[in-house]
Scaffold this motif. Structure first.
Motif, short mmCIF file in Angstrom:
data_model
loop_
_atom_site.label_atom_id
_atom_site.label_comp_id
_atom_site.label_asym_id
_atom_site.label_seq_id
_atom_site.Cartn_x
_atom_site.Cartn_y
_atom_site.Cartn_z
N CYS A 1 0.85 -1.19 0.00
CA CYS A 1 0.00 0.00 0.00
C CYS A 1 0.88 1.23 0.00
O CYS A 1 1.95 1.25 0.63
N GLU A 2 0.42 2.26 -0.68
CA GLU A 2 1.15 3.51 -0.74
C GLU A 2 0.44 4.55 0.11
O GLU A 2 -0.71 4.91 -0.16
N PHE A 3 1.09 5.03 1.19
CA PHE A 3 0.52 6.02 2.09
C PHE A 3 1.13 7.39 1.79
O PHE A 3 2.21 7.50 1.19
N LEU A 4 0.41 8.42 2.28
CA LEU A 4 0.89 9.79 2.16
C LEU A 4 1.45 10.23 3.51
O LEU A 4 0.77 10.13 4.53
N GLN A 5 2.68 10.70 3.51
CA GLN A 5 3.23 11.25 4.73
C GLN A 5 2.66 12.65 4.97
O GLN A 5 2.04 13.25 4.10
N LYS A 6 2.89 13.16 6.18
CA LYS A 6 2.38 14.49 6.53
C LYS A 6 2.95 15.55 5.58
O LYS A 6 2.28 16.53 5.25
N SER A 7 4.19 15.31 5.09
CA SER A 7 4.83 16.26 4.17
C SER A 7 4.28 16.18 2.76
O SER A 7 4.62 17.00 1.91
N GLY A 8 3.45 15.17 2.49
CA GLY A 8 2.93 14.97 1.14
C GLY A 8 3.69 13.94 0.35
O GLY A 8 3.26 13.55 -0.74
N ALA A 9 4.83 13.52 0.86
CA ALA A 9 5.61 12.50 0.16
C ALA A 9 4.92 11.15 0.24
O ALA A 9 4.20 10.85 1.21
#
Length: 774
Positions: free
Chosen positions: A223-231
């Motif tokens: 799964c591909e998650f979004l970090q808080k920074s948007g990365a």
């Protein structure tokens, strides 16, 4: 003891009831201020017994309640409840009293949505009643605490993120690693839905996976998650449903592993493999990979080299079978070296194509791995064109060598050696079977073989009768498949092809070169051009020999004339000079004047013959240069001019010259006397230019030399007036002699810028070895 200011007391009856409980109760109003805190909780929190109503609930919970909870994660859940991210929280925790005692308690947090106090939140803390007996309870509490500590240590120090969500997909727990993976603080993650951590386009897939949890499914997926920074961060997720005793889904637990570096490496590896495949597939070099002695891969260039239309014709074939039998031992040795990882040089091997033809290849192998097992990769190229070019170059070199030897022989050897060498070199270097050189025999009136090798008797006579036009200077070739007469001649001589090349130069034919082959049935255009060039070179050599003989005869005749000039005429001039002196003494007046003019003419004739003799001696002399005492030569020449004022103050110095060096001083001093007239003065000087060279100056006070004539006067027959004659030989002789000694000669003004004040002739001489001035 903390002091709180009483803000309001609008629920005194309720407070009295709560104070009677032996459990802690905290009521928080909608405005997030303490509405009531009973005495049991006040004592436990060690705060003032007066009800601190109206105090900021966040201050009480963060400063007084949360520090009493031993489990950090439980404190975070209460803070999430306080911030509104969770509406309900219930757990068992360990509480530490002001005196250091610990006990197990059950904490329950609820939000009131109905009744007279909507939005009110309750926090209820009571002892865990399931504990029986104080000692046993303390022991069990200690065991539980240690177990929970170990669990907490394990969870917080895992290299894997632990993520727990409730049935609605809201985060209720996350360890520090999980927070690091997503770039959030743990407290911020509590209460956030899972969908907040994925891209908008992936929300539907996340909801579908949550529905699968309801069916009790366990899954492992990427799964591909979004970090808080948007990365974006790539993860490997293993999920399992959390189901209570009655089968109700309470939430899900997930183990999350950050695989972003692995994904990057996989992408780089994939790109590298694509680049390698593109390079190999598009390469003009044939590439094969063999494993266990059999070909496992071949690129398109390899298929073209082997003559295959598809890889299946080559894959599985033994690598040793694609080479000729005589090269297979060498191939076996190379295979062993490749598998041991040894570096091997470029090798040339004969490769056998699928159609059985052989092509020369050049290649090198190196160890590699295929599907995890040792293999060898070979890169090869077809060198047929290069080998052909090398053969052509070698043939051209042989041709040039042959022509050079013929030319060299013609310049230094006799006619017989020239012809024999030319025939032998032609047969040996070009690989023909037999040949002969024929020359005219004036005595017999026919052509006879001057030299012959493996050629039948009478071959030329039969060739002449067949060819007819042979001696007009055109080459003829008798080849297999020619006319009937040519075939008959070849059959009689036992040859398959015969070349008849005239030895011609300057439109004159000196002989014939016959070259025969028993195997080759024809001569290629290149062979014909070479044989005709050989014929021209032999003819040119014969012409040079003939011209040399003529030149030698002319030289002998010229020497005869020079002998007459320098000996007999000079003797006659000497006799005439004696009679002229007698007439001058006996005659008077105009007759005596004529006699003196006659003597001047005789003197000029003697000077001319002397100069000619000197020039002849210069050209004929083969004696090398030797050390000469320059000082002694100058002093000796000065004595020949007793009536002339000559200034010289020198020292002995050894220079390289020969016995003609005095001629230089005689001509230069004599030139000053002739042009300077009565009263002329001459100065001779010797100076060091450097450690190896001296400069000699012969200066006079005569009329000097104009700038326009400063170069011309050193060349034969040039005079100051521009008229040609023989009187300029003296300075020309000086130039030739100084050049012979390795020096230079020139003329300058004795006084710079004033040619009318005299000339200064200067020339350089080399010192003899390390001998300088003594």
């Amino acid at each position: 003891m903390h002091e709180y200011i009483l803000a309001h007391g609008d629920i005194p009856a309720l407070s009295a009831i709560l104070d009677a409980l032996d459990e802690g109760v905290l009521i928080i109003g909608p405005e997030n201020r303490v509405a009531c805190i009973n005495r049991h909780l006040q004592r436990f929190l060690d705060i003032n017994q007066d009800t601190p109503c109206g105090v900021d609930a966040d201050l009480v919970i963060r400063r007084d309640l949360v520090p009493r909870i031993c489990e950090e994660s439980r404190g975070k859940e209460i803070l999430a409840f306080l911030s509104g991210r969770l509406e309900t929280v219930e757990f068992v925790c360990t509480l530490r009293s002001p005196d250091g005692e610990v006990e197990q308690a059950r904490c329950s947090c609820r939000t009131v949505h109905e009744g007279p106090l909507p939005g009110t939140r309750l926090i209820h803390i009571c002892p865990d009643r399931r504990r029986s007996g104080a000692p046993e309870r303390r022991r069990m509490e200690e065991i539980l605490r240690e177990s929970e500590n170990r669990y907490r240590f394990l969870i917080e120090n895992l290299n894997e993120g632990i993520w727990m969500i409730d049935a609605r997909g809201t985060t209720v727990f996350a360890n520090q690693k999980m927070a690091d993976i997503l770039g959030y603080p743990v407290a911020d993650m509590i209460g956030m839905p899972v969908s907040a951590f994925v891209a908008e386009e992936d929300v539907g897939a996340v909801q579908e996976r949550l529905r699968r949890r309801e069916r009790g499914m366990r899954e492992v997926f990427e799964c591909e998650f979004l970090q808080k920074s948007g990365a974006r961060v790539h993860t490997l997720v293993a999920t399992a449903p959390i189901i209570d005793a009655d089968g109700t889904l309470r939430g899900s637990l997930a183990g999350v592993l950050d695989i972003t570096p692995q994904k990057i490496m996989e992408e780089q590896l994939r790109e590298s493999e694509e680049k390698y495949r593109s390079l190999v597939e598009l390469s003009a070099e044939a590439t094969l990979i063999y494993r266990d002695g059999r070909i496992a891969y071949v690129n398109p260039a390899g298929m073209r080299l082997l003559g295959a239309s598809n890889p299946a014709e080559v894959i599985g074939k033994a690598i040793i079978e694609i080479f000729r039998p005589e090269a297979r031992d060498r191939v076996g040795d190379l295979i062993s070296q490749h598998l041991q990882g040894e570096e091997t040089p470029l090798v040339e091997l004969p490769l056998v194509r699928l159609d059985g033809t052989t092509v020369p290849v050049e290649g090198r192998g190196t160890r590699t791995f295929l599907e995890g097992r040792p293999a060898v990769q070979i890169v090869m190229r077809d060198i047929t064109h290069r080998k052909r070019a090398e053969e052509q170059l070698q043939a051209s070199n042989r041709h040039l060598l042959l022509l050079n030897r013929i030319i060299g022989t013609s310049a230094t050897h006799s006619t017989g050696e020239l012809l024999e060498t030319a025939l032998d070199q032609t047969l040996d270097l070009l690989g023909y079977d037999g040949g002969a050189i024929y020359c005219p025999d004036a005595a017999r009136g026919r052509r006879t073989p001057y030299c012959r090798r493996n050629i039948p008797d009478g071959c030329l006579e039969r060739a002449e009768s067949t060819l007819g036009e042979f001696w007009v200077g055109r080459p003829c070739y008798l080849e297999r498949g020619g006319d009937r007469d040519a075939a008959l001649l070849l059959r009689e001589t036992g040859l398959a092809a015969l070349a008849c090349i005239p030895l011609a130069a300057e439109s004159e034919v000196f002989g014939a070169l016959l070259i025969g082959s028993r195997d080759r049935g024809s001569f290629s255009p290149g062979e014909r051009a070479l044989l005709e060039a050989i014929g021209r070179e032999i003819g040119a050599g014969l012409l040079r020999r003939m011209l040399l003989r003529r030149l030698e005869a002319a030289n002998r005749e010229a020497n005869l004339y020079l002998d007459i000039l320098t000996h007999d005429i000079r003797n006659a001039d000497n006799v005439a000079n004696i009679y002229a002196d007698t007439l001058i003494d006996e005659l008077e007046g105009e007759a005596a004047l004529h006699a003196r003019k006659l003597k001047d003419g005789i003197r000029k004739s003697i000077e001319i013959t002397t100069n000619v003799a000197t020039i002849r001696k210069i050209h004929e002399s083969r004696v090398g240069l030797t050390p000469i005492d320059l000082h002694a030569v100058i002093l000796d020449e000065i004595t020949h001019f007793a009536d002339l004022c000559i200034h010289y103050d020198g020292q002995p110095v050894m220079i390289l010259a020969d016995d003609l060096l005095p001629e230089v001083f005689m001509n230069l001093i004599g030139n000053a006397v002739k042009h300077g007239g009565p009263g002329v003065e001459v100065t001779v000087a010797v100076e060091d230019r450097d450690e190896r060279t001296v400069v000699v100056t012969v200066a006079d006070t005569g009329p000097g030399v104009d700038d326009a004539m400063k170069e011309a006067i050193f060349f034969r027959f040039e005079r100051e007036s521009g008229r040609r004659g023989s009187q300029g030989l003296g300075l020309s002789i000086c130039r030739m002699l100084i050049a012979r000694y390795g020096g230079n000669i020139w003329v300058e003004d004795r006084v710079p810028g004033h040619p009318e004040e005299g000339a200064a002739f200067r020339f350089t001489l080399r010192k003899a070895g390390c001998c300088g001035r003594r």
